[in-house]
Enzyme design. Structure first.
Site, PDB file in Angstrom:
ATOM      1  N   TYR A  17      17.386   1.920   2.225  1.00  0.00           N
ATOM      2  CA  TYR A  17      17.726   1.344   0.921  1.00  0.00           C
ATOM      3  C   TYR A  17      18.823   2.120   0.215  1.00  0.00           C
ATOM      4  O   TYR A  17      19.281   1.713  -0.847  1.00  0.00           O
ATOM      5  CB  TYR A  17      16.493   1.306   0.008  1.00  0.00           C
ATOM      6  CG  TYR A  17      15.234   0.867   0.705  1.00  0.00           C
ATOM      7  CD1 TYR A  17      15.244  -0.205   1.587  1.00  0.00           C
ATOM      8  CD2 TYR A  17      14.028   1.524   0.494  1.00  0.00           C
ATOM      9  CE1 TYR A  17      14.100  -0.598   2.239  1.00  0.00           C
ATOM     10  CE2 TYR A  17      12.878   1.137   1.138  1.00  0.00           C
ATOM     11  CZ  TYR A  17      12.920   0.077   2.019  1.00  0.00           C
ATOM     12  OH  TYR A  17      11.776  -0.303   2.659  1.00  0.00           O
ATOM     13  N   HIS A  46       0.807  -1.216   0.000  1.00  0.00           N
ATOM     14  CA  HIS A  46       0.000   0.000   0.000  1.00  0.00           C
ATOM     15  C   HIS A  46       0.841   1.268   0.000  1.00  0.00           C
ATOM     16  O   HIS A  46       0.338   2.360   0.228  1.00  0.00           O
ATOM     17  CB  HIS A  46      -0.953   0.011   1.209  1.00  0.00           C
ATOM     18  CG  HIS A  46      -0.326  -0.460   2.483  1.00  0.00           C
ATOM     19  ND1 HIS A  46      -0.829  -1.506   3.209  1.00  0.00           N
ATOM     20  CD2 HIS A  46       0.792  -0.063   3.129  1.00  0.00           C
ATOM     21  CE1 HIS A  46      -0.065  -1.723   4.272  1.00  0.00           C
ATOM     22  NE2 HIS A  46       0.919  -0.840   4.246  1.00  0.00           N
TER      23      HIS A  46
END
Length: 488
Positions: free
Chosen positions: A258, A171
């Site tokens: 990341y 989501h």
């Protein structure tokens, strides 16, 4: 319509309830069966009681069954939804704790980085067991909807090795779009159109239209910097927007894991994060949040059960993809969403075997992806670095090759920015030994790893992280909720 949906990991009580009520918002789905399965009999009975109360309160013919025998739950299922967390909070705590000893500070640790990679090692053997059962006892050509993280790794394993029709669902895109609509002053989310593409948790809004008008980088930067809340909570995302030219779907804390630039030094971490909520970068933030949520639910269960007596309101159907996909497949009412699938040419400048997240349309013919998308070069470069880690991680999980696992962790962008090869080798040994109960594919490697740990000279430190908070008690949570209610 009458068909069966199996939910694996149904003991994720709040999320299972949301999926259940979403699906029952489709008028044609009242007469279906939900088969719940989980390794926890306790959680399973709690969620079954809640769903039974919803069925009774709404006068529905819907059937709900619950069993710890997964294969029994999957028998004859047309759709299988997974929201499992293999190893639970016990293993997850090690995903955060052990890397901290080597200087790796994670906010979530469920996608890549040291924690996400080990999470994948625990999940993938179990995902393949799911796939075997689906092939053998579920309805022919059953569809597997994976909600579990690490999304890309789990979906990659299910497609390449499990040989099951699989789509990964998240989501992050919806939440990012809600933020953009808000900062641009949209009166409703329907005024914003967008193309968002990349890989899970690194998806990029490469085309934005507000009431048909194209929104450029400078306008979006100005809108975020002028927002009284997001300008503080999303400092890192805004910086990436300025440099890359496009906004990322993922939260400030998630995105920071990341990339090799923002969490490499403690002083840099505190510069870029915001402590108003865990999701904005707090050390181990999601672990704390998950622990508090579990404790809260266990204590406040009678209130959750009472709330289940309310009528289902279709206007409150969530934007989770699952119910909309099932509706499109079964009724041919077309649905547009963002889905995790094998690339195969959808994104031109990412590897063909990668699991990408990109726009697609669903109807009776299945999920049809919009092909031919090209990412900005910086976005593609960032995604490719993660894809290479994901590929090695999946192959290590399948083969039980601890050396390949170490190479996967070594190539992780944040790990590589913080740790030396010697530290990575020892850290992986330590994590594999600590999590051996959930890593059957590495059973042969554990004795040697334990021996290496007994003689290793690599120094570690006991460190809580740059921005750690303690788990709050039930009493503290109650007081906080009461204060918020009074303030509103």
């Amino acid at each position: 319509m009458s068909f069966k949906i199996a939910i694996i990991g149904a003991g994720s009580v709040g999320f299972t309830k949301k999926l259940f009520t979403d699906i029952l918002c489709v008028p044609e789905f009242k007469d279906i069966e939900f088969a719940l399965t989980d390794v926890s009999e306790h959680n399973l009975q709690m969620i079954k009681a809640i769903l039974d109360r919803i069925v009774e309160a709404n006068g529905l013919p819907t059937r709900v069954t619950a069993t710890t025998e997964r294969r029994k739950a999957l028998e004859g299922a047309r759709y299988v939804i997974s929201c499992v967390r293999v190893g639970g909070l016990e293993a997850y705590a090690d995903d955060i704790r052990i890397p901290l000893k080597y200087g790796i500070d994670q906010c979530v640790g469920d996608t890549i980085c040291a924690g996400g990679i080990l999470y994948g090692q625990r999940n993938i053997p179990v995902i393949l067991d799911f796939c075997k059962d689906i092939r053998e006892v579920a309805e022919t050509n059953a569809k597997f909807l994976n909600y579990a993280n690490p999304m890309a790794m789990n979906t990659w394993a299910a497609i390449e090795y499990g040989k099951v029709d699989t789509v990964g669902l998240c989501h992050g895109v919806q939440h990012g779009a809600e933020q953009i609509a808000e900062v641009l002053g949209a009166k409703s989310r329907q005024e914003l159109d967008y193309v968002c593409s990349g890989i899970n948790h690194q998806t990029w809004f490469i085309d934005l239209r507000l009431n048909g008008r194209k929104i450029g980088k400078n306008e979006l930067v100005a809108a975020f910097e002028a927002h009284p809340v997001y300008s503080q909570q999303e400092k890192l995302r805004i910086d990436v927007l300025k440099r890359f030219g496009v906004y990322s779907t993922e939260s400030n804390g998630h995105l920071s894991e990341y990339l090799p630039w923002y969490r490499k030094r403690p002083d840099e971490i505190t510069r870029w994060i915001d402590m108003s909520d865990w999701i904005h970068g707090e050390t181990g933030g999601y672990l704390r949040h998950s622990t508090e949520t579990r404790n809260w639910f266990e204590t406040e269960y009678p209130q959750f059960l009472e709330a289940a007596s309310k009528p289902i309101d279709p206007d409150k159907r969530s934007n989770e993809h699952a119910s909309h996909i099932l509706e499109a497949l079964e009724t041919n009412r077309v649905y547009r969403g963002h889905f995790n699938v094998r690339n195969d040419g959808v994104i031109t400048n990412l590897p063909q075997d990668a699991i990408i997240e990109s726009p697609g349309f669903v109807d009776r013919f299945g999920i049809n992806m919009a092909a031919g998308i090209t990412l900005p070069e910086a976005c593609a470069a960032t995604c490719i670095a993660s894809i290479n880690v994901q590929r090695m991680s999946v192959h290590a999980a399948i083969s039980g090759d601890i050396d390949l696992l170490k190479l996967a962790v070594l190539h992780d962008p944040l790990v590589g920015a913080v740790s030396t090869p010697e530290e990575v080798w020892q850290m992986v040994d330590e994590m594999v030994v600590a999590q051996a109960a959930w890593l059957p594919q590495y059973a042969h490697a554990v004795p040697a790893a334990r021996e290496r740990l007994s003689t290793s000279g690599v120094k570690t430190r006991e460190w809580a992280g740059a921005a750690r908070r303690s788990v709050r008690s039930i009493e503290e949570l109650r007081a906080e909720k009461a204060a918020l209610k009074q303030a509103s």
